[in-house]
Design a protein around this motif. Structure first.
Motif, PDB file in Angstrom:
ATOM      1  N   GLU A 212       1.017  -1.317   0.001  1.00 51.26           N
ATOM      2  CA  GLU A 212       0.031  -0.030   0.056  1.00 51.26           C
ATOM      3  C   GLU A 212       0.900   1.168  -0.148  1.00 51.26           C
ATOM      4  O   GLU A 212       1.987   1.161   0.594  1.00 51.26           O
ATOM      5  N   LEU A 213       0.445   2.278  -0.657  1.00 47.63           N
ATOM      6  CA  LEU A 213       1.450   3.360  -0.693  1.00 47.63           C
ATOM      7  C   LEU A 213       1.432   4.117   0.329  1.00 47.63           C
ATOM      8  O   LEU A 213       0.643   4.270   1.235  1.00 47.63           O
ATOM      9  N   GLY A 214       2.740   4.430   0.808  1.00 41.53           N
ATOM     10  CA  GLY A 214       3.013   5.392   2.072  1.00 41.53           C
ATOM     11  C   GLY A 214       3.262   4.279   3.263  1.00 41.53           C
ATOM     12  O   GLY A 214       3.885   4.698   4.290  1.00 41.53           O
ATOM     13  N   LEU A 215       2.748   2.835   3.045  1.00 46.41           N
ATOM     14  CA  LEU A 215       3.027   2.028   4.173  1.00 46.41           C
ATOM     15  C   LEU A 215       4.694   1.516   4.068  1.00 46.41           C
ATOM     16  O   LEU A 215       5.056   0.927   3.331  1.00 46.41           O
ATOM     17  N   THR A 216       5.285   1.448   5.257  1.00 44.58           N
ATOM     18  CA  THR A 216       6.612   0.773   5.355  1.00 44.58           C
ATOM     19  C   THR A 216       6.543   0.016   6.658  1.00 44.58           C
ATOM     20  O   THR A 216       6.033   0.260   7.758  1.00 44.58           O
ATOM     21  N   SER A 217       6.818  -1.490   6.431  1.00 46.20           N
ATOM     22  CA  SER A 217       7.187  -2.310   7.505  1.00 46.20           C
ATOM     23  C   SER A 217       8.370  -2.959   7.310  1.00 46.20           C
ATOM     24  O   SER A 217       8.993  -3.070   6.551  1.00 46.20           O
ATOM     25  N   ILE A 218       8.677  -3.343   8.694  1.00 45.94           N
ATOM     26  CA  ILE A 218       9.978  -3.964   8.977  1.00 45.94           C
ATOM     27  C   ILE A 218       9.658  -5.173  10.022  1.00 45.94           C
ATOM     28  O   ILE A 218       9.006  -4.957  10.835  1.00 45.94           O
ATOM     29  N   SER A 219      10.211  -6.244   9.802  1.00 51.94           N
ATOM     30  CA  SER A 219       9.891  -7.508  10.250  1.00 51.94           C
ATOM     31  C   SER A 219      11.184  -8.544  10.507  1.00 51.94           C
ATOM     32  O   SER A 219      12.362  -8.279  10.001  1.00 51.94           O
ATOM     33  N   VAL A 220      11.136  -9.082  11.878  1.00 50.96           N
ATOM     34  CA  VAL A 220      12.193  -9.873  12.084  1.00 50.96           C
ATOM     35  C   VAL A 220      11.756 -11.363  12.460  1.00 50.96           C
ATOM     36  O   VAL A 220      10.481 -11.650  12.922  1.00 50.96           O
ATOM     37  N   PRO A 221      12.525 -12.369  12.596  1.00 52.32           N
ATOM     38  CA  PRO A 221      11.967 -13.733  12.871  1.00 52.32           C
ATOM     39  C   PRO A 221      11.989 -13.788  14.299  1.00 52.32           C
ATOM     40  O   PRO A 221      12.588 -13.204  15.106  1.00 52.32           O
ATOM     41  N   VAL A 222      10.913 -14.833  14.892  1.00 56.95           N
ATOM     42  CA  VAL A 222      11.051 -15.083  16.045  1.00 56.95           C
ATOM     43  C   VAL A 222      10.929 -16.794  16.237  1.00 56.95           C
ATOM     44  O   VAL A 222      10.328 -17.362  15.924  1.00 56.95           O
ATOM     45  N   HIS A 238       4.175   4.936   8.567  1.00 53.40           N
ATOM     46  CA  HIS A 238       3.991   5.628   7.480  1.00 53.40           C
ATOM     47  C   HIS A 238       5.141   6.419   6.883  1.00 53.40           C
ATOM     48  O   HIS A 238       6.146   6.891   7.778  1.00 53.40           O
ATOM     49  N   ILE A 239       5.538   6.290   5.599  1.00 56.35           N
ATOM     50  CA  ILE A 239       6.711   6.922   5.178  1.00 56.35           C
ATOM     51  C   ILE A 239       6.897   8.304   5.463  1.00 56.35           C
ATOM     52  O   ILE A 239       7.783   9.055   5.471  1.00 56.35           O
ATOM     53  N   SER A 240       5.589   9.032   5.677  1.00 58.22           N
ATOM     54  CA  SER A 240       5.604  10.723   5.931  1.00 58.22           C
ATOM     55  C   SER A 240       5.977  10.930   7.452  1.00 58.22           C
ATOM     56  O   SER A 240       6.417  11.858   7.655  1.00 58.22           O
ATOM     57  N   GLN A 241       5.928   9.706   8.061  1.00 56.35           N
ATOM     58  CA  GLN A 241       6.257   9.964   9.691  1.00 56.35           C
ATOM     59  C   GLN A 241       7.670   9.447  10.012  1.00 56.35           C
ATOM     60  O   GLN A 241       8.261   9.921  10.949  1.00 56.35           O
ATOM     61  N   THR A 242       8.182   8.454   9.035  1.00 54.82           N
ATOM     62  CA  THR A 242       9.553   7.659   9.649  1.00 54.82           C
ATOM     63  C   THR A 242      10.312   7.561   8.399  1.00 54.82           C
ATOM     64  O   THR A 242       9.727   7.052   7.556  1.00 54.82           O
ATOM     65  N   THR A 243      11.572   8.106   8.609  1.00 53.81           N
ATOM     66  CA  THR A 243      12.451   7.728   7.359  1.00 53.81           C
ATOM     67  C   THR A 243      12.870   6.335   7.246  1.00 53.81           C
ATOM     68  O   THR A 243      13.039   5.784   8.440  1.00 53.81           O
ATOM     69  N   ARG A 244      13.633   6.126   6.126  1.00 56.00           N
ATOM     70  CA  ARG A 244      14.213   4.551   6.146  1.00 56.00           C
ATOM     71  C   ARG A 244      15.195   4.743   6.989  1.00 56.00           C
ATOM     72  O   ARG A 244      15.341   3.529   7.756  1.00 56.00           O
ATOM     73  N   GLN A 245      16.075   5.612   7.305  1.00 56.40           N
ATOM     74  CA  GLN A 245      17.385   5.719   8.307  1.00 56.40           C
ATOM     75  C   GLN A 245      16.456   5.403   9.659  1.00 56.40           C
ATOM     76  O   GLN A 245      17.231   4.637  10.469  1.00 56.40           O
ATOM     77  N   GLN A 246      15.727   6.260  10.040  1.00 56.96           N
ATOM     78  CA  GLN A 246      15.055   5.991  11.272  1.00 56.96           C
ATOM     79  C   GLN A 246      14.521   4.451  11.515  1.00 56.96           C
ATOM     80  O   GLN A 246      14.529   3.964  12.684  1.00 56.96           O
ATOM     81  N   VAL A 247      14.004   3.951  10.833  1.00 60.97           N
ATOM     82  CA  VAL A 247      13.623   2.491  10.523  1.00 60.97           C
ATOM     83  C   VAL A 247      14.605   1.589  10.999  1.00 60.97           C
ATOM     84  O   VAL A 247      14.428   0.721  11.960  1.00 60.97           O
ATOM     85  N   LEU A 248      15.778   1.625  10.275  1.00 64.92           N
ATOM     86  CA  LEU A 248      17.016   0.932  10.602  1.00 64.92           C
ATOM     87  C   LEU A 248      17.707   1.195  11.887  1.00 64.92           C
ATOM     88  O   LEU A 248      18.135   0.249  12.366  1.00 64.92           O
ATOM     89  N   THR A 249      17.935   2.598  12.179  1.00 64.91           N
ATOM     90  CA  THR A 249      18.487   2.775  13.299  1.00 64.91           C
ATOM     91  C   THR A 249      17.851   2.800  14.694  1.00 64.91           C
ATOM     92  O   THR A 249      18.642   2.327  15.728  1.00 64.91           O
TER      93      THR A 249
END
Length: 267
Positions: A212-222, A238-249
């Motif tokens: 979906e446009l605007g949606l960013t998600s990050i997942s890890v295994p359990v 949402h991509i407008s609220q959180t940058t890729r760098q913020q997601v990763l760091t």
């Protein structure tokens, strides 16, 4: 017993013989799954068409569901009842880890102010087995326990696919239905296979605007104590609220810490 009749094993996996499958149970499950958001109520003829069964067969299955309280009939219309939820909650009740994980997921949501989900792989979809949402609404559809999303286009799905054996993953990529959800959806199967391999190597999946446009998600295994993947844990924003760098760091390390805490529950 002949050699052909003997059960074959792949590790702890028992190969099921076709003669051991109860066909009537399978057909009844197909009838249940014919009801969905687009078809919450159906006539007998519509159920027969949706399942490919004869009217007589569809009628028997529907009346059985009605007699056991899993469906109801109003005039010519049939629909499922709330009792059908017991089938799904029976699974959740048997998976103590996801029940026990909810407080940890709630802490994660309070810390990040982003929604957290847990899912397992079921066929071509991921199925949500845990969900803690914020007041933010970042998707056009509501996400709840039991929600199904396409595995190939979600970070949850790619984490779970990355744990499959090569031959099983190849079969999945060969047969799965690939849909173009947005202009960013990865639809080339060779590129998708390469991305899943990358997920396996890096230990997480980041998917941006593919479902979906605007949606960013990050997942890890359990994983459990034996290292087997029990499911995947994700944070969506949402991509407008959180940058890729913020997601990763910021989000990724916190998400990994939550997954590790959930894994301790399996010991």
């Amino acid at each position: 017993m002949s050699k052909q009749e003997q059960e074959k094993h792949d590790g702890d996996q028992v190969m099921i013989k076709s003669t051991e499958i109860v066909q009537s149970l399978l057909k009844g499950l197909v009838v249940i799954q014919a009801f969905d958001q687009q078809r919450p109520t159906m006539t007998l003829s519509e159920v027969a068409t949706a399942t490919g069964y004869t009217r007589a067969a569809a009628r028997r299955f529907l009346l059985t569901l009605v007699s056991e309280g899993y469906a109801k009939q109003e005039g010519k219309q049939f629909s499922l009842t709330a009792k059908i939820l017991k089938l799904g909650f029976s699974y959740l009740a048997s998976q103590d880890v996801w029940q026990s994980a909810k407080p940890l997921m709630q802490q994660l949501v309070e810390q990040l102010n982003e929604s957290c989900s847990a899912a397992v792989l079921d066929g071509e979809d991921v199925v949500y087995v845990g969900r803690v949402a914020t007041t933010k609404r970042i998707m056009s559809v509501s996400l709840n326990v039991g929600t199904r999303l396409p595995a190939f286009a979600t970070s949850l799905g790619r984490v779970l696919l990355a744990d499959l054996k090569d031959e099983v993953l190849n079969d999945f990529l060969t047969t799965c239905r690939i849909e173009q959800y947005t202009a960013f959806t990865l639809t080339n199967k060779a590129e998708l296979a390469a991305e899943i391999l990358r997920v396996n190597q890096q230990g997480y999946s980041l998917v941006e605007q593919e479902l979906e446009l605007g949606l960013t998600s990050i997942s890890v295994p359990v994983r459990n104590q034996a290292g087997k993947v029990l499911g995947a844990l994700s944070i969506s924003t949402h991509i407008s609220q959180t940058t890729r760098q913020q997601v990763l760091t910021t989000i990724l390390p916190t998400l990994k810490a939550c997954a590790a805490a959930i894994e301790q529950l399996t010991y």
